[in-house]
Design an enzyme around this catalytic site. Structure first.
Site, mmCIF file in Angstrom:
data_model
loop_
_atom_site.group_PDB
_atom_site.id
_atom_site.type_symbol
_atom_site.label_atom_id
_atom_site.label_comp_id
_atom_site.label_asym_id
_atom_site.label_seq_id
_atom_site.Cartn_x
_atom_site.Cartn_y
_atom_site.Cartn_z
ATOM 1 N N LYS A 5 0.858 -1.185 0.000
ATOM 2 C CA LYS A 5 0.000 0.000 0.000
ATOM 3 C C LYS A 5 0.889 1.229 0.000
ATOM 4 O O LYS A 5 2.003 1.203 0.538
ATOM 5 C CB LYS A 5 -0.893 0.026 1.247
ATOM 6 C CG LYS A 5 -2.126 0.889 1.069
ATOM 7 C CD LYS A 5 -3.190 0.159 0.282
ATOM 8 C CE LYS A 5 -4.432 0.981 0.054
ATOM 9 N NZ LYS A 5 -5.477 0.200 -0.613
HETATM 10 P P1 NAD Z 1 -13.544 7.366 -3.275
HETATM 11 O O1 NAD Z 1 -12.602 8.438 -2.876
HETATM 12 O O2 NAD Z 1 -13.952 7.224 -4.688
HETATM 13 O O3 NAD Z 1 -14.905 7.506 -2.416
HETATM 14 C C1 NAD Z 1 -14.926 7.579 -1.025
HETATM 15 C C2 NAD Z 1 -16.301 8.071 -0.599
HETATM 16 O O4 NAD Z 1 -16.368 8.014 0.824
HETATM 17 C C3 NAD Z 1 -16.604 9.511 -0.983
HETATM 18 O O5 NAD Z 1 -17.953 9.631 -1.360
HETATM 19 C C4 NAD Z 1 -16.355 10.277 0.320
HETATM 20 O O6 NAD Z 1 -17.109 11.483 0.411
HETATM 21 C C5 NAD Z 1 -16.836 9.262 1.318
HETATM 22 N N1 NAD Z 1 -16.307 9.473 2.667
HETATM 23 C C6 NAD Z 1 -15.052 9.816 3.031
HETATM 24 N N2 NAD Z 1 -14.984 9.943 4.377
HETATM 25 C C7 NAD Z 1 -16.217 9.646 4.847
HETATM 26 C C8 NAD Z 1 -16.776 9.593 6.141
HETATM 27 N N3 NAD Z 1 -16.055 9.872 7.232
HETATM 28 N N4 NAD Z 1 -18.071 9.241 6.246
HETATM 29 C C9 NAD Z 1 -18.811 8.967 5.159
HETATM 30 N N5 NAD Z 1 -18.345 9.016 3.909
HETATM 31 C C10 NAD Z 1 -17.059 9.345 3.765
HETATM 32 O O7 NAD Z 1 -12.905 6.025 -2.699
HETATM 33 P P2 NAD Z 1 -13.211 4.528 -3.139
HETATM 34 O O8 NAD Z 1 -12.206 4.139 -4.156
HETATM 35 O O9 NAD Z 1 -14.655 4.375 -3.425
HETATM 36 O O10 NAD Z 1 -12.820 3.748 -1.806
HETATM 37 C C11 NAD Z 1 -13.745 3.571 -0.738
HETATM 38 C C12 NAD Z 1 -13.253 2.454 0.153
HETATM 39 O O11 NAD Z 1 -13.126 1.259 -0.614
HETATM 40 C C13 NAD Z 1 -11.875 2.666 0.787
HETATM 41 O O12 NAD Z 1 -11.874 2.056 2.055
HETATM 42 C C14 NAD Z 1 -10.940 1.924 -0.143
HETATM 43 O O13 NAD Z 1 -9.743 1.522 0.499
HETATM 44 C C15 NAD Z 1 -11.804 0.738 -0.477
HETATM 45 N N6 NAD Z 1 -11.420 0.041 -1.705
HETATM 46 C C16 NAD Z 1 -11.421 0.678 -2.900
HETATM 47 C C17 NAD Z 1 -11.074 -0.019 -4.051
HETATM 48 C C18 NAD Z 1 -11.118 0.608 -5.410
HETATM 49 O O14 NAD Z 1 -10.922 -0.117 -6.402
HETATM 50 N N7 NAD Z 1 -11.386 1.898 -5.526
HETATM 51 C C19 NAD Z 1 -10.689 -1.362 -3.956
HETATM 52 C C20 NAD Z 1 -10.726 -1.992 -2.717
HETATM 53 C C21 NAD Z 1 -11.093 -1.272 -1.592
#
Ligand code: NAD
Length: 426
Positions: A116
């Site tokens: 990471k």
């Molecule tokens: P992103 O930045 O596209 O979206 C994150 C969302 O969460 C946004 O809408 C933001 O406003 C919201 N957010 C942030 N802090 C918040 C809070 N305290 N309360 C409520 N909402 C909040 O990110 P993403 O890529 O969708 O990732 C989201 C999660 O999924 C993370 O934990 C990430 O590690 C995990 N993840 C993502 C991927 C991927 O392919 N993008 C893969 C595996 C895991």
């Protein structure tokens, strides 16, 4: 006292993400009798790089940013894991996320280890020019670790396909030729895979369907609440709505909205694009993120950040199924409460593995310079997720443990087996 006992006993009681994941590894290694050597190796990260680097901002001032790249374990293949841009990210968060990547790759049985990266910054407060400069400098700083055979970054919170394109370009400029395989989650024009952007949300939807089938809950008509309206949350919400689910609540970092009759997602997306948040959407009631977690629904998808379901709000959860779209959304204490309340949790290392699976497909396509159709990508993803879900479910039923413990058991056994076979160098 053995090394293992001493180390585990001296474990800090402070519940940060890394300590929590180490405690889970300790418990599983003891339960399935993993050797002391493998256990001690698994509870630490193999390589940890911290960098402090300058960026000249648009106003001419220089700011120094701190970033990390952590490789947890590469026994099963190159280290793989996203890069997060977030103001509060710490070294321990990055370590914990690297461990989850190793476990995730093992659960879905793809030949990767885990890594990471992160930079402590607020990407929303940076101009496009500053973001590009920061990304290129950070890439140069970590380039001694990354590479298509060594460690392959991807997007995470705060980063996107454009950031991946800058990483690929910076790395390629230093090499003197184009290296497609150094990152995944790239734009399609640059060797990205069709279906990669939606892959994590699609994987969550597949898990929701399989969990529903197991419990006799059809997605058609199911009431769903989603925390996080980004890549994972919004994609999962859209795909579930396509299956006939009613999305009754969504939220972002500013708060949430709820309409028990179902939200029109297209209109919510437009509203967010215009106002910067889902809140104050006219056809819904504003709610807090805490209220969203406690909504009366069938399926809850926490898809924002860590530790959103904790000791203080776990008893409020009314969903029958939780699909952990985010990494580490449930604390250890909360998981105990949810288990007692017989809530079926599809754990993060399985539920959100769709992203790393299609990242793997992208890497394979890049290496072969042979690109697949979206149908092919989605079909292969379905097969991998289906197999992994059923392997975890089978362990959970056989060993009478929850899905989270079963997923950890499957992953840790697979990684430890590889470590044993490889032995110790020199
Ligand atoms: P992103 O930045 O596209 O979206 C994150 C969302 O969460 C946004 O809408 C933001 O406003 C919201 N957010 C942030 N802090 C918040 C809070 N305290 N309360 C409520 N909402 C909040 O990110 P993403 O890529 O969708 O990732 C989201 C999660 O999924 C993370 O934990 C990430 O590690 C995990 N993840 C993502 C991927 C991927 O392919 N993008 C893969 C595996 C895991």
């Amino acid at each position: 006292m053995s090394d293992r006992k001493q180390i585990v006993a001296s474990q800090s009681k402070v519940a940060n993400s890394f300590v929590m994941v180490q405690q889970q590894i300790d418990a599983i290694c003891e339960k399935i009798k993993i050797s002391e050597t493998c256990h001690l190796r698994l509870r630490e990260c193999e390589r940890e790089l911290t960098v402090h680097f300058p960026v000249k901002m648009d106003n001419g001032q220089v700011r120094v940013f701190t970033g990390y790249r952590i490789q947890h374990n590469d026994s099963r293949g190159p280290a793989k894991g996203g890069i997060r841009y977030h103001p509060n990210v710490t070294l321990d968060d990055t370590r914990a996320l690297a461990v989850l990547m190793t476990l995730k790759s093992a659960v879905v049985n793809i030949p990767y280890g885990g890594a990471k990266g992160a930079v402590a910054c607020n990407p929303k407060a940076l101009s496009q020019n500053e973001l590009e400069k920061l990304t290129r400098r950070y890439t140069s700083e970590i380039s001694l670790l990354i590479g298509p055979e060594k460690d392959i970054p991807a997007p995470d919170i705060g980063t996107n396909p454009q950031v991946m394109a800058w990483i690929m370009d910076t790395y390629s400029m230093n090499k003197g030729y184009s290296v497609l395989g150094v990152v995944t989650g790239k734009p399609i024009e640059l060797g990205g895979s069709r279906g990669r952007y939606e892959a994590t949300g699609r994987g969550c939807t597949i898990c929701a369907r399989l969990a529903g089938k197991h419990l006799g809950i059809s997605l058609n008509g199911a009431k769903v609440a989603v925390q996080g309206f980004g890549n994972v949350g919004l994609t999962a919400a859209k795909l579930l709505a396509n299956e006939g689910s009613r999305i009754i609540g969504v939220s972002d970092s500013k708060g949430g909205i709820c309409n028990p009759n179902g939200l029109n997602l297209e209109k919510v997306v437009r509203h967010k694009a215009e106002t910067g948040s889902v809140i104050d959407f006219k056809d819904a009631e504003n709610i807090t993120n805490a209220e969203l977690i406690g909504l009366q629904c069938d399926i809850l998808i926490p898809a924002a950040i860590e530790h959103q379901i904790h000791e203080g709000n776990a008893t409020s959860v009314k969903a029958k199924i939780i699909v952990e779209g985010a990494n580490g959304p449930t604390t250890t204490e909360a998981a105990k409460i949810l288990r007692e309340n017989r809530i079926f949790i599809v754990p993060d290392i399985l539920a959100n593995a769709g992203g790393v699976v299609v990242s793997y497909f992208e890497w394979v396509q890049g290496i072969q310079s042979f690109f697949w159709s979206e149908e092919e990508v989605n079909h292969q993803l379905q097969t991998v997720m289906d197999n992994a879900f059923h392997e975890v479910l089978e362990i959970s039923q056989r060993e009478k443990v929850d899905m989270s413990e079963a997923a950890y058991m499957l992953a840790i056994k697979r990684i430890a087996d590889t470590m044993e076979i490889r032995g110790i160098f020199p």
